[in-house]
Each structure stands twice: as C-alpha cells, then as structure tokens.
Design a protein around this motif. Sequence first.
Motif, mmCIF file in Angstrom:
data_model
loop_
_atom_site.group_PDB
_atom_site.id
_atom_site.type_symbol
_atom_site.label_atom_id
_atom_site.label_comp_id
_atom_site.label_asym_id
_atom_site.label_seq_id
_atom_site.Cartn_x
_atom_site.Cartn_y
_atom_site.Cartn_z
ATOM 1 N N UNK A 198 1.007 -1.228 -0.064
ATOM 2 C CA UNK A 198 0.159 -0.053 -0.050
ATOM 3 C C UNK A 198 0.981 1.206 0.230
ATOM 4 N N UNK A 199 0.669 2.068 -0.932
ATOM 5 C CA UNK A 199 1.692 3.239 -1.089
ATOM 6 C C UNK A 199 1.214 4.428 -0.014
ATOM 7 N N UNK A 200 0.074 4.141 0.678
ATOM 8 C CA UNK A 200 -0.546 5.231 1.674
ATOM 9 C C UNK A 200 0.445 5.594 2.648
ATOM 10 N N UNK A 201 0.824 4.620 3.396
ATOM 11 C CA UNK A 201 1.843 4.931 4.570
ATOM 12 C C UNK A 201 3.243 5.380 4.048
ATOM 13 N N UNK A 202 3.552 5.105 3.033
ATOM 14 C CA UNK A 202 4.834 5.427 2.232
ATOM 15 C C UNK A 202 4.873 6.970 1.965
ATOM 16 N N UNK A 203 3.765 7.337 1.366
ATOM 17 C CA UNK A 203 3.401 8.791 0.960
ATOM 18 C C UNK A 203 3.418 9.641 2.254
ATOM 19 N N UNK A 204 2.649 9.295 3.259
ATOM 20 C CA UNK A 204 2.347 9.760 4.333
ATOM 21 C C UNK A 204 3.636 10.314 5.172
ATOM 22 N N UNK A 205 4.391 9.106 5.266
ATOM 23 C CA UNK A 205 5.967 9.378 6.003
ATOM 24 C C UNK A 205 6.689 10.307 5.122
ATOM 25 N N UNK A 206 6.759 10.224 4.013
ATOM 26 C CA UNK A 206 7.582 10.959 3.144
ATOM 27 C C UNK A 206 7.163 12.383 3.078
ATOM 28 N N UNK A 207 5.943 12.643 3.050
ATOM 29 C CA UNK A 207 5.238 14.029 3.044
ATOM 30 C C UNK A 207 5.640 14.655 4.533
#
Length: 267
Positions: free
Chosen positions: A167-176
């Motif tokens: 799921x790319x959601x957690x990755x995008x949240x931490x990167x943001x």
Amino acid sequence: MIASQREWVRFTPRERFARTFVWLAAVAAFVWSLRTVEVIPEFLYDAPSQMADMLSRMWPMDTAHYAQGVHRALVETLHVATLGTILTVFLAVPVGLLTSRAVTPSRTLNTLGRLVLVSSRSVNTLVWALLFVAVFGPGALAGTMAIAFRSVGFVGKLLAEALDEGDPGPVEALAASGAPYPSVLLKAHWPQVKPAFWSIILFRWDINVRESAVLGLVGAGGIGMALDTAMNLFYWDRVALVLATIFTVVILTEILVTFIRKRILRG
C-alpha cells in the motif's frame, strides 16, 4: 419465409488453423527430439530387469552404516543449506530493494537489479557448485556459496514483488511528513512485507535443503558425497540408506516449514 438458422462453432477458422499448427509443431518437435537423443531400444527392453536387480541389491538397507558414514554428512548438508540461506538474506535484500520501483524510483537501478536477479536464477545450483569448487576447492564452503548465489534471484525477485504490491499510503504519508529514507523503509515498507519476507526465506530454506543434498555429487560437501561414494563402490544397500535419509529429512523440513509459516501468517 423461413428464418436462417445459426450454427454454433466453437473455434473460428483462424483458431482451428492455429491449434492444428501447434499440435503439428509439438509432434514434429517430439519426433525430432526422439531422434536426437538416440534412444537405444535394447536398453529400454532391458530396463525392467536391471531395475529389479538394483532394487533387490538395495534391500535390506545397511542401517549400521548411518552412524559412521551418513550422519555427519547429513548434518553438514543442513549446515550448508542454513548458512547459504542466511548469506542469501544479506545478498538478496539490497538487490530486492534496488529492483523494487516502490523503493527505488530509478529505471536504471531497477534494470541493474533485475539483471543481477536473472543472472542468479539462470545458472543452476550444480553449475554454481562446480564454479565454486574450482575457486575454493571441494567442500562445504563451495556448497554454501552455490546455495547462496542461486537463492539470491529467488528471494530478491519475490521481495521486490512484495514491495511493489504494498500500500503506497503509509509511504506517501511518511515521505510527506519529512521522514528520512531509512524511517520510510522501516516504518512503512517493512511492516507490509514482513510476513511475506519470512515466508519466502523459510520456503527458500526448504528448497535449499533439497538442493544441498545433491551438491556432494560435484564435490561441494554434504550427504551427496556419501551417496556418490556408495554408488561408485556399488554399495547399493548404502545407497538405499542415503536415499531414505534424504527423503526423511525433506519430509520433516516440509512439515517444519509449513508449521512455522502458519504461525507467522497468523501472527
């Protein structure tokens, strides 16, 4: 006025032609291969009697030979499979991260990672063993390296696919939020692929136990050397003992791996 009747046809003319062509090509390939391998009919006729004679020499098994000539080789086989799998983790994880588009958004690096994985999988374990026997000499070290280099392609490919399917959601949240790359890797990617990763490692270890059992045939240590020695000396009762030992170990490792994978997936 009579309405025209429709006729149901399973395949179109083009599909029928393609199917016929495939069948003819398969038959031609079979006939060509049969002629190329040069099967000798006399050997085929004699095979049942030869097989019966060999099986009669295998029974009863020489169980007294286990403590002297099989147990130590069996333990060495398990060590080769285990150490090779552990070494695979250190080699395959970086390559898998390099291959995954979700982790490494660079086509050049992705292509480089795939090249490494394909190179590992394209060479059979016995061929790797022959290469490392030439480098390190006969023994368990060559077998361990052969197991590791063969397993890199398997583990790295499945790890990269698991990372890409996350799921790319957690990755995008931490990167943001400005999290550094190691934190994104450990807090977003790792929790998602953790069950799959351990299942892959266990499954590969199970495969490595089977493959390491025959590496001794080319001098790479393990129980395969005991099997090769017994066959060369025509001790068929000892050959039966080694084969039964390999079969028993393979079944036990399969049961163990299945049990552990279920516990991991439940957890």
